[in-house]
Design an enzyme around this catalytic site. Sequence first.
Site, PDB file in Angstrom:
ATOM      1  N   ALA A   2       1.743  -1.536  -8.064  1.00 25.18           N
ATOM      2  CA  ALA A   2       1.387  -0.233  -7.492  1.00 25.18           C
ATOM      3  C   ALA A   2       2.153   0.056  -6.203  1.00 25.18           C
ATOM      4  O   ALA A   2       2.658   1.164  -5.995  1.00 25.18           O
ATOM      5  CB  ALA A   2      -0.119  -0.176  -7.241  1.00 25.18           C
ATOM      6  N   GLY A  11      -0.355   7.354 -11.535  1.00 29.79           N
ATOM      7  CA  GLY A  11      -1.096   7.505 -10.289  1.00 29.79           C
ATOM      8  C   GLY A  11      -0.280   7.112  -9.073  1.00 29.79           C
ATOM      9  O   GLY A  11      -0.403   7.725  -8.000  1.00 29.79           O
ATOM     10  N   ASP A  12       0.565   6.105  -9.236  1.00 31.48           N
ATOM     11  CA  ASP A  12       1.449   5.702  -8.137  1.00 31.48           C
ATOM     12  C   ASP A  12       2.503   6.777  -7.880  1.00 31.48           C
ATOM     13  O   ASP A  12       2.851   7.059  -6.740  1.00 31.48           O
ATOM     14  CB  ASP A  12       2.125   4.370  -8.465  1.00 31.48           C
TER      15      ASP A  12
END
Length: 317
Positions: free
Chosen positions: A34, A256-257
């Site tokens: 991430a 999402g990252d």
Amino acid sequence: MDVVTIGETMVLFTPEGSPLMRYAHTYSRKFGGAETNVAIGITRLGHKAGWISKVGNDEFGKAMVSFVRGEGVEVSQVKTDLQAPTGLYFKEVRSGDNVRVEYYRKGSAASKLEPSDLNEEYIAQAKYLHITGITPALSDSCYETVMKAIAIAKDNGVKIIFDPNLRRKLWSEDKARKVLLEITALADIILPGVEEGNFMFGESDPTKLGQLFLEHGAELVILKVGAKGAYYFTESSSQLVAGFPVKTVIDPVGAGDGFAAGVISGLLDGLSTERAVERGNAVGAMATQVHGDFEGLPDREEIDRFINSSDSEDINR
């Protein structure tokens, strides 16, 4: 330095020929984590990012540091552990909405991070410290390291951005909830999803969640609601910023990252909160259309073209 992030990146193996590992004889080797996904996304958008971590004294660790450096991320604070190995994980992309991941990270070099590994000056010169909920879940020493990094940021006026990034397999639900709420109370900007908000507060209504996060201490909450886009909440305003339609999701891991990288880059560029969230939505959408955790993250020309093209087509977003 614009952004400093801290956490584990692992070697990623993906089956070739068949999406199922049981039938695979060959695998492609990549990297994923991430924090480096965010750092790479930020550098591709024209900003400077640094990564704090540990890798094993092995070929995987050496290859990883070389690769991340090659992507433009500053890696002087990545240390080598002489005993522990670099972590691994395997990803089966069975379909765009069915991805299975198996981790082999217990006892990894990154899980051995300690507060003494931190360089205060390195964090102090950044504009933002980016933290995820993955790192404190790896070990007690990682939790202590994250808390010290937060304290350093606080002491030096560095804004803290926190993505809860819930990983249920890494710790008990009680401990996860306690630590995520603890860090949330210390962060300036929160980037949760609705599922994470429900886990933390027992609430799934976006408007109520936004208020709960604000009351817990954040000055800006950006709540992801999947394909619909994301809400932002401040003490004085709130709005849903519509997402960008994606015809076919190829690989959702890392979206999402990408969203976080887009939002952070927008804030660094001085965009309004709405436009920063719009950029986050766009980067997240682009990331889902390419295999790999960060391979689909765009550069500045690509993201501007994507947003402008979507606007010109008058998509009902």
